[in-house]
Write an enzyme that holds these catalytic residues in place. Structure first.
Site, PDB file in Angstrom:
ATOM      1  N   LYS A  34       0.831  -1.210   0.000  1.00  0.00           N
ATOM      2  CA  LYS A  34       0.000   0.000   0.000  1.00  0.00           C
ATOM      3  C   LYS A  34       0.861   1.254   0.000  1.00  0.00           C
ATOM      4  O   LYS A  34       2.062   1.202   0.286  1.00  0.00           O
ATOM      5  CB  LYS A  34      -0.935  -0.015   1.211  1.00  0.00           C
ATOM      6  CG  LYS A  34      -0.226  -0.065   2.550  1.00  0.00           C
ATOM      7  CD  LYS A  34      -1.223  -0.195   3.689  1.00  0.00           C
ATOM      8  CE  LYS A  34      -0.491  -0.255   5.033  1.00  0.00           C
ATOM      9  NZ  LYS A  34      -1.447  -0.308   6.170  1.00  0.00           N
ATOM     10  N   ARG A 129     -10.489  -0.398  15.181  1.00  0.00           N
ATOM     11  CA  ARG A 129     -10.483   0.389  13.948  1.00  0.00           C
ATOM     12  C   ARG A 129     -11.403  -0.330  12.967  1.00  0.00           C
ATOM     13  O   ARG A 129     -12.599  -0.087  12.968  1.00  0.00           O
ATOM     14  CB  ARG A 129      -9.043   0.538  13.421  1.00  0.00           C
ATOM     15  CG  ARG A 129      -8.877   1.628  12.389  1.00  0.00           C
ATOM     16  CD  ARG A 129      -7.412   1.883  12.069  1.00  0.00           C
ATOM     17  NE  ARG A 129      -6.722   0.698  11.560  1.00  0.00           N
ATOM     18  CZ  ARG A 129      -5.438   0.682  11.213  1.00  0.00           C
ATOM     19  NH1 ARG A 129      -4.696   1.771  11.364  1.00  0.00           N
ATOM     20  NH2 ARG A 129      -4.884  -0.422  10.747  1.00  0.00           N
ATOM     21  N   TYR A 254      14.662  31.235   6.280  1.00  0.00           N
ATOM     22  CA  TYR A 254      13.401  31.880   6.600  1.00  0.00           C
ATOM     23  C   TYR A 254      13.261  32.088   8.106  1.00  0.00           C
ATOM     24  O   TYR A 254      13.530  31.198   8.906  1.00  0.00           O
ATOM     25  CB  TYR A 254      12.220  31.042   6.104  1.00  0.00           C
ATOM     26  CG  TYR A 254      12.034  31.075   4.612  1.00  0.00           C
ATOM     27  CD1 TYR A 254      11.751  32.267   3.953  1.00  0.00           C
ATOM     28  CD2 TYR A 254      12.130  29.909   3.866  1.00  0.00           C
ATOM     29  CE1 TYR A 254      11.572  32.295   2.585  1.00  0.00           C
ATOM     30  CE2 TYR A 254      11.951  29.928   2.491  1.00  0.00           C
ATOM     31  CZ  TYR A 254      11.671  31.125   1.862  1.00  0.00           C
ATOM     32  OH  TYR A 254      11.499  31.154   0.489  1.00  0.00           O
ATOM     33  N   MET A 302      11.108  24.657   0.873  1.00  0.00           N
ATOM     34  CA  MET A 302      10.481  23.780  -0.111  1.00  0.00           C
ATOM     35  C   MET A 302      11.514  23.047  -0.958  1.00  0.00           C
ATOM     36  O   MET A 302      11.358  21.859  -1.267  1.00  0.00           O
ATOM     37  CB  MET A 302       9.566  24.593  -1.021  1.00  0.00           C
ATOM     38  CG  MET A 302       8.814  23.744  -2.042  1.00  0.00           C
ATOM     39  SD  MET A 302       7.789  24.746  -3.151  1.00  0.00           S
ATOM     40  CE  MET A 302       6.569  25.392  -2.007  1.00  0.00           C
TER      41      MET A 302
END
Length: 359
Positions: A34, A129, A254, A302
């Protein structure tokens, strides 16, 4: 020149599958793929797990991608199906489904199918769950045996909540609860995820479901894969794109959150949260340039991260390779530095990272 690259070691993948079989020699292996094979590349990883007995994914689009990639092994949908319209797709593609609630069972019973589907009945033994309550087991099992839309082979499954903690008695309680419930029923049992495989042999059952450990990462608390004879499959790398001199007491990045108390040099590397690197990685989180560890400083941006390489470092240059995590720098360590788990780091790799598969 490649910048952000995930180098995937397929020999390490094969090694880790062999280790699964060493831990659970009497169990079949359902390899969990997955979330893009935990960030490693769904189809390519599956194509190199020939010794697995089946695959498991979370959702039907993942299963369809495997079939489109030419994979023919049994595929189990760990969350089951979400809509009755999915059932003909399951049948046509030979997908197996979890049944974990009344909606799914009723939809299966009412469907008009040309042949039966293989089902896994999931029991909630304490995860709370997915899964039916233990007191529902007899009813659900009986109904699955009676409906012509389910094969008479009804496999039985549960999921551990605390198997990564060997000091927690919850796993023993879950194994005992499951065993008492299914005692005397001659069907395949599947209990153990990666942590269960490593730490709880009494829960191995007929099938095991390795996920994280296939990729060489420890599922156990406060440990790394090498402690369980696992080999990391991914090495995340990039390159130095600038080397800068920074005076003492000049703010970097930053928000100006970091200053050096003395003159130093920074290597700026092409990596950031846009590639999936954790934005909250703390000051000092290690990277490797050459064979030396250095710590990141300032904010993770980023596209770029600054690394303090020290005023006397003259050998690092633009273009040098930087390891963000890998065999020599465990992803488990980076996760701790970012107050997260290695699952998240691996799954967060973004599409702009290049993949390079090595045999």
């Amino acid at each position: 020149m490649r910048l952000a690259t995930a180098e995937i070691n397929l020999a390490a993948l094969a090694h880790n599958l062999a280790q699964v079989k060493c831990f659970a020699p009497n169990s079949k292996v359902m390899a969990v793929l997955k979330a893009n094979a935990y960030g490693h590349g769904l189809v390519t990883i599956a194509q190199h797990l020939n010794n697995a007995d089946a695959f498991a994914v979370a959702r039907i689009d993942e299963a369809l991608a495997l079939r489109a990639g030419g994979l023919t092994k049994p595929i189990v949908l760990l969350e089951g199906f979400f809509n009755k319209a999915d059932l003909p797709i399951l049948l046509a593609n030979n997908f197996q489904t979890i049944i974990h609630d009344e909606y799914q069972l009723a939809a299966l019973e009412k469907a008009k199918l040309d042949a039966p589907i293989t089902c896994w009945l999931k029991v909630n033994t304490g995860m709370h769950r997915l899964g039916i309550a233990p007191e529902q087991f007899d009813e659900f099992y009986s109904r699955l045996q009676k409906t012509p839309n389910a094969k008479n082979t009804v496999n039985l499954m549960t999921h551990f909540s605390c198997a990564d903690d060997v000091d927690n008695a919850k796993t023993v309680q879950q194994i005992t609860s499951f065993d008492n419930l299914v005692n005397g029923i001659d069907q395949a049992h599947c209990l153990s995820n990666s942590a269960g495989i490593i730490a709880w042999p009494s829960g191995h059952g007929d099938w095991v479901r390795p996920g994280l450990m296939l990729y060489g990462v420890s599922p156990m608390a406060n440990s790394i894969g090498a402690q369980h004879k696992l080999k990391p499959v991914m090495r995340l790398t990039t390159r130095v794109i600038a080397v800068r001199n920074v005076p003492a007491n000049e703010a970097v990045g930053y928000g100006g959150r970091w200053k050096s108390d003395k003159p130093t040099k920074l290597a700026v590397v092409a990596m950031g949260y846009g590639d999936g690197y954790p934005r909250h990685a703390k000051e000092g989180t290690p990277v490797i340039i050459g064979k030396q560890r250095y710590g990141i400083v300032g904010s993770v941006a980023m596209d770029m991260i600054s690394v303090d390489i020290g005023a006397n470092e003259h050998n690092i240059k633009v273009g040098d390779r930087v390891t963000m995590w890998g065999p020599e720098l465990p992803v488990e360590e980076i996760a701790m530095c970012a107050d997260t788990i290695p699952y998240e780091l691996l799954c967060n790799i973004t599409p702009r990272v290049s993949y390079e598969y090595q045999r």
